[in-house]
Enzyme design. Structure first.
Site, PDB file in Angstrom:
ATOM      1  N   ASP A  72      -9.275 -10.987   7.946  1.00 54.92           N
ATOM      2  CA  ASP A  72      -8.848  -9.737   8.051  1.00 54.92           C
ATOM      3  C   ASP A  72      -9.548  -8.781   8.496  1.00 54.92           C
ATOM      4  O   ASP A  72      -8.916  -7.722   9.310  1.00 54.92           O
ATOM      5  CB  ASP A  72      -8.379  -9.357   6.681  1.00 54.92           C
ATOM      6  CG  ASP A  72      -7.236  -8.156   6.807  1.00 54.92           C
ATOM      7  OD1 ASP A  72      -6.507  -7.970   7.612  1.00 54.92           O
ATOM      8  OD2 ASP A  72      -7.287  -7.499   5.562  1.00 54.92           O
ATOM      9  N   LYS A 110      -8.399  -2.335   0.941  1.00 52.78           N
ATOM     10  CA  LYS A 110      -8.175  -1.496   2.231  1.00 52.78           C
ATOM     11  C   LYS A 110      -9.222  -0.200   2.030  1.00 52.78           C
ATOM     12  O   LYS A 110      -9.360   0.378   3.034  1.00 52.78           O
ATOM     13  CB  LYS A 110      -6.994  -1.058   2.360  1.00 52.78           C
ATOM     14  CG  LYS A 110      -6.204  -2.602   2.802  1.00 52.78           C
ATOM     15  CD  LYS A 110      -6.729  -3.113   4.259  1.00 52.78           C
ATOM     16  CE  LYS A 110      -6.062  -4.434   4.703  1.00 52.78           C
ATOM     17  NZ  LYS A 110      -6.685  -4.798   5.758  1.00 52.78           N
ATOM     18  N   ARG A 115       0.711  -1.266   0.240  1.00 47.71           N
ATOM     19  CA  ARG A 115       0.106  -0.031   0.096  1.00 47.71           C
ATOM     20  C   ARG A 115       0.826   1.241  -0.059  1.00 47.71           C
ATOM     21  O   ARG A 115       2.140   1.281   0.380  1.00 47.71           O
ATOM     22  CB  ARG A 115      -1.025  -0.011   1.238  1.00 47.71           C
ATOM     23  CG  ARG A 115      -2.141  -0.960   1.336  1.00 47.71           C
ATOM     24  CD  ARG A 115      -2.893  -1.017   2.491  1.00 47.71           C
ATOM     25  NE  ARG A 115      -2.258  -1.125   3.532  1.00 47.71           N
ATOM     26  CZ  ARG A 115      -1.540  -0.139   4.461  1.00 47.71           C
ATOM     27  NH1 ARG A 115      -2.006   1.059   4.344  1.00 47.71           N
ATOM     28  NH2 ARG A 115      -0.875  -0.659   5.675  1.00 47.71           N
ATOM     29  N   HIS A 117      -9.980  -4.436  12.503  1.00 47.06           N
ATOM     30  CA  HIS A 117      -9.010  -5.191  11.613  1.00 47.06           C
ATOM     31  C   HIS A 117      -8.392  -6.378  12.390  1.00 47.06           C
ATOM     32  O   HIS A 117      -7.398  -6.399  13.194  1.00 47.06           O
ATOM     33  CB  HIS A 117      -7.798  -3.889  11.668  1.00 47.06           C
ATOM     34  CG  HIS A 117      -6.593  -4.303  10.772  1.00 47.06           C
ATOM     35  ND1 HIS A 117      -5.390  -3.828  10.764  1.00 47.06           N
ATOM     36  CD2 HIS A 117      -6.883  -5.190   9.260  1.00 47.06           C
ATOM     37  CE1 HIS A 117      -4.717  -4.743   9.780  1.00 47.06           C
ATOM     38  NE2 HIS A 117      -5.372  -5.305   9.052  1.00 47.06           N
ATOM     39  N   ARG A 128       1.900 -12.029  -2.046  1.00 46.96           N
ATOM     40  CA  ARG A 128       0.404 -12.414  -1.529  1.00 46.96           C
ATOM     41  C   ARG A 128      -0.297 -13.361  -2.417  1.00 46.96           C
ATOM     42  O   ARG A 128      -0.218 -13.730  -3.610  1.00 46.96           O
ATOM     43  CB  ARG A 128      -0.238 -11.223  -1.667  1.00 46.96           C
ATOM     44  CG  ARG A 128       0.184 -10.057  -0.533  1.00 46.96           C
ATOM     45  CD  ARG A 128      -0.370 -10.174   0.766  1.00 46.96           C
ATOM     46  NE  ARG A 128       0.173  -9.252   1.455  1.00 46.96           N
ATOM     47  CZ  ARG A 128      -0.481  -8.885   2.627  1.00 46.96           C
ATOM     48  NH1 ARG A 128      -1.500  -9.578   3.185  1.00 46.96           N
ATOM     49  NH2 ARG A 128       0.060  -7.867   3.508  1.00 46.96           N
ATOM     50  N   SER A 167      -0.676  -6.107   9.526  1.00 47.28           N
ATOM     51  CA  SER A 167      -0.323  -7.413   8.360  1.00 47.28           C
ATOM     52  C   SER A 167       1.250  -7.754   8.756  1.00 47.28           C
ATOM     53  O   SER A 167       2.095  -7.111   9.240  1.00 47.28           O
ATOM     54  CB  SER A 167      -0.013  -6.311   6.842  1.00 47.28           C
ATOM     55  OG  SER A 167       0.578  -7.444   6.130  1.00 47.28           O
ATOM     56  N   LYS A 174      -2.397 -12.777  11.609  1.00 44.15           N
ATOM     57  CA  LYS A 174      -3.994 -12.782  11.537  1.00 44.15           C
ATOM     58  C   LYS A 174      -4.570 -13.878  10.873  1.00 44.15           C
ATOM     59  O   LYS A 174      -5.340 -14.694  11.114  1.00 44.15           O
ATOM     60  CB  LYS A 174      -4.666 -11.647  10.984  1.00 44.15           C
ATOM     61  CG  LYS A 174      -4.390 -10.178  11.971  1.00 44.15           C
ATOM     62  CD  LYS A 174      -5.455  -9.116  11.524  1.00 44.15           C
ATOM     63  CE  LYS A 174      -5.297  -8.729  10.035  1.00 44.15           C
ATOM     64  NZ  LYS A 174      -4.011  -8.440   9.601  1.00 44.15           N
ATOM     65  N   THR A 175      -3.855 -14.135   9.512  1.00 48.87           N
ATOM     66  CA  THR A 175      -4.560 -15.050   8.577  1.00 48.87           C
ATOM     67  C   THR A 175      -3.947 -16.487   9.074  1.00 48.87           C
ATOM     68  O   THR A 175      -4.828 -17.491   9.094  1.00 48.87           O
ATOM     69  CB  THR A 175      -3.819 -14.645   7.160  1.00 48.87           C
ATOM     70  OG1 THR A 175      -4.477 -13.656   6.741  1.00 48.87           O
ATOM     71  CG2 THR A 175      -4.198 -16.010   6.082  1.00 48.87           C
TER      72      THR A 175
END
Length: 576
Positions: free
Chosen positions: A305, A249, A106, A268, A369, A286, A290-291
């Site tokens: 997410d 996002k 990003r 988030h 990704r 990130s 989390k994933t």
């Protein structure tokens, strides 16, 4: 209480995971069946194509072919025909892969929001470095650049998708793209509609990634890249960056504005649920896990997410997952590894000479990704909604290596940690980040907050107290020393900590109090070394640990000074 229907669905989902493990080829058939159910594709041709779809009202009028909500099979064929990338030979099936150029993360310094003076958004937005203001006149220039670019195309891709699994809170979002892979990305990441509808669009994103803002210096912006939102006009434009994450996002930022306006909490975080309906939240930036940690073979995945927490419980914003692929292997992260198959899409992942993905090659970026529809995870919860969470877990990647791998928080400590949002930005997730960088990101997602952080904290406080949710801090960063000296926490150890939280056994442990941060740390947990559980014990140089811990404590205190002017001051729940 969770409904009997939902409980049955969860049990079936978890049973499905076990069946998938018994026969590795079984998920592919399941994936194909789920993908085939998404079929509302239309191809509109002719001089009035844009008016038939309804994008003429945006000013887009020249395209004579519109591909709308293509099926997965059609997207794959378009991607190949347009030479938009390469078909990778992933182990579990052919997977399209794209390269997004120099933008592999990003670009937060290039995100802008129109300040419409006197409007609701003007009064409620948290203006500053995160929500940078531009005038309506600048936005009109950006918008015109995007429209002119789209009007130079004979063919365009349009996707109408939903954000939010909750019927009460979902928003219908329209994306206008020039490339098939971009429609593929949002098809993966958002909730796929079951029927076509051109009306009642809540927000439209025009992604003119190949166009740039040549007037950026005149506008006083930071570069030729612009990701700009006009909340009142219900439109946004993307210029100059191909990175897929900007699509998702941007809408997350909007949900972070819309939900607090009706006293619901956007988060988030990832979320999953056990067979008894015990849902859990995993907050984190990130790269914090989390994933990975929400993809649990013994629990059903709600989402990886972005979620909301309303009067009825927890619900996913998305219809897919966007996982980092660095050092990915089937042994360490089997759920994600097996999800990389047909209909998934790889982004900035290196390929070997035979076009087989090489997840250990980070020469392009450490932020490789994969996006995939959530049904690629065996045992996902189809409803993508569950009861109020039993556990709230804050994931932090501590680059200093002084925080314990797991600690139990009081409600006050939970709110302090939530507002602080301490972690480290992991290499590759943003432009210019090449190594772990300590960072305080309020609510574990500062880049996406649109109202003041204390507003989210107020909502979280109400939720925790109302539903008796337990809160924990889990460090997935370094142990035995900071970055460059110590080692990153192993997934095995972190999993053991998470399992102890979820099965409740952590509450049976004897605890000791961290003398600097005040955390309650378990002295022992099955599968985790006691020397790891107390971070000071993991350091060879105890004096170095003490100095580093005091340094981080001071950083916490200094950072929190900016959050003491709200209706609730949580300072007393910080480091001692």
């Amino acid at each position: 209480m969770i409904s009997q229907v939902a409980r049955t669905a969860i049990k079936r989902s978890i049973a499905g995971r076990s069946a998938a493990r018994a026969l590795s080829t079984a998920p592919n058939a399941d994936f194909a069946d789920a993908a085939s159910q998404y079929n509302i594709s239309r191809t509109i041709e002719g001089a009035d194509a844009t008016s038939q779809v309804g994008i003429d009202s945006l000013g887009i009028k020249n395209a004579t072919t519109i591909y709308k909500n293509l099926t997965y099979d059609e997207l794959f064929e378009h991607e190949k025909a347009n030479n938009e990338g390469v078909v990778a030979g992933a182990e579990y099936g052919e997977t399209f892969t794209v390269d997004t150029g120099k933008f592999t993360g990003r670009s937060p310094k290039d995100k802008w929001i129109v300040r419409n003076v006197g409007s609701d958004s003007d009064k409620n937005l948290w203006w500053g470095d995160v929500n940078q203001a531009i005038t309506p006149e600048i936005y009109e220039d950006l918008y015109e650049t995007a429209i002119n670019h789209m009007n130079s195309k004979e063919k365009l891709y349009v996707a109408d998708v939903y954000c939010g699994a909750s019927e009460a809170s979902k928003r219908k979002v329209r994306f206008v793209h020039e490339l098939a892979w971009q429609q593929h990305f949002v098809t993966n990441m958002f909730i796929r509609p079951e029927e076509e509808c051109n009306r009642d669009i809540d927000f439209t994103v025009i992604n003119a990634c190949a166009a740039t803002n040549e007037k950026w210096k005149e506008h006083g912006l930071n570069s030729e890249v612009a990701v700009a939102f006009n909340i009142e006009a219900k439109t946004a434009v993307i210029l100059g960056t191909w990175y897929g994450g900007e699509n998702k996002k941007g809408i997350f930022s909007l949900m972070n504005y819309w939900l607090p306006m009706v006293d619901d909490l956007p988060m988030h975080c990832s979320a999953n649920v056990g067979k008894n309906g015990d849902s859990a939240l995993f907050f984190g930036l990130s790269g914090t896990g989390k994933t990975t940690l929400s993809a649990d073979p013994n629990r059903a995945l709600i989402g990886d997410d972005e979620h909301g927490w309303d009067k009825n419980g927890v619900f996913n914003f998305e219809g897919g997952c966007y996982a980092k692929t660095i050092d990915l292997s089937e042994k360490t992260e089997p759920e994600i590894y097996r999800a990389i198959t047909t209909n998934a899409m790889l982004e900035n992942v290196a390929l070997k000479d035979d076009n087989v993905p090489d997840y250990f090659d980070t020469s392009k970026t450490q932020n490789g990704r994969v996006s995939y529809p959530i049904f690629h995870i065996p045992g996902y919860l189809k409803e993508q909604q569950a009861a109020h969470p039993k556990h709230c877990i804050f994931l932090t990647c501590d680059a200093y290596g002084v925080l314990p791998p797991v600690s139990k928080l009081t409600s006050g400590q939970a709110l302090y940690q939530f507002v602080s949002g301490y972690t480290s930005k992991v290499a590759g997730t943003e432009r210019g980040i090449t190594e772990p960088t300590p960072n305080f990101s309020p609510c574990f997602g500062a880049a996406f907050l649109t109202v003041h952080p204390t507003r989210y904290a107020e909502l979280l406080q109400t939720k925790l107290e109302t539903h008796g949710t337990e809160a924990f801090l889990v460090n997935t960063g370094w142990s035995g020393g900071g970055h460059g000296v110590g080692e990153r926490m192993s997934i095995k150890d972190t999993r053991a900590c998470i399992n102890a939280i979820l099965d409740g056994s952590i509450n049976d442990a004897e605890f000791e109090t961290d003398e600097i941060f005040g955390f309650a740390m378990p002295k022992s947990l099955p599968g985790v070394s006691g020397d790891v559980l107390n971070p000071r014990n993991a350091w060879a140089d105890k004096n170095a640990y003490d100095a580093t811990a005091k340094k981080l404590s001071g950083m916490f205190k200094e950072n929190f000074k900016k959050y003491t002017d709200g209706p609730n001051d949580y300072t007393n729940f910080g480091p001692l």
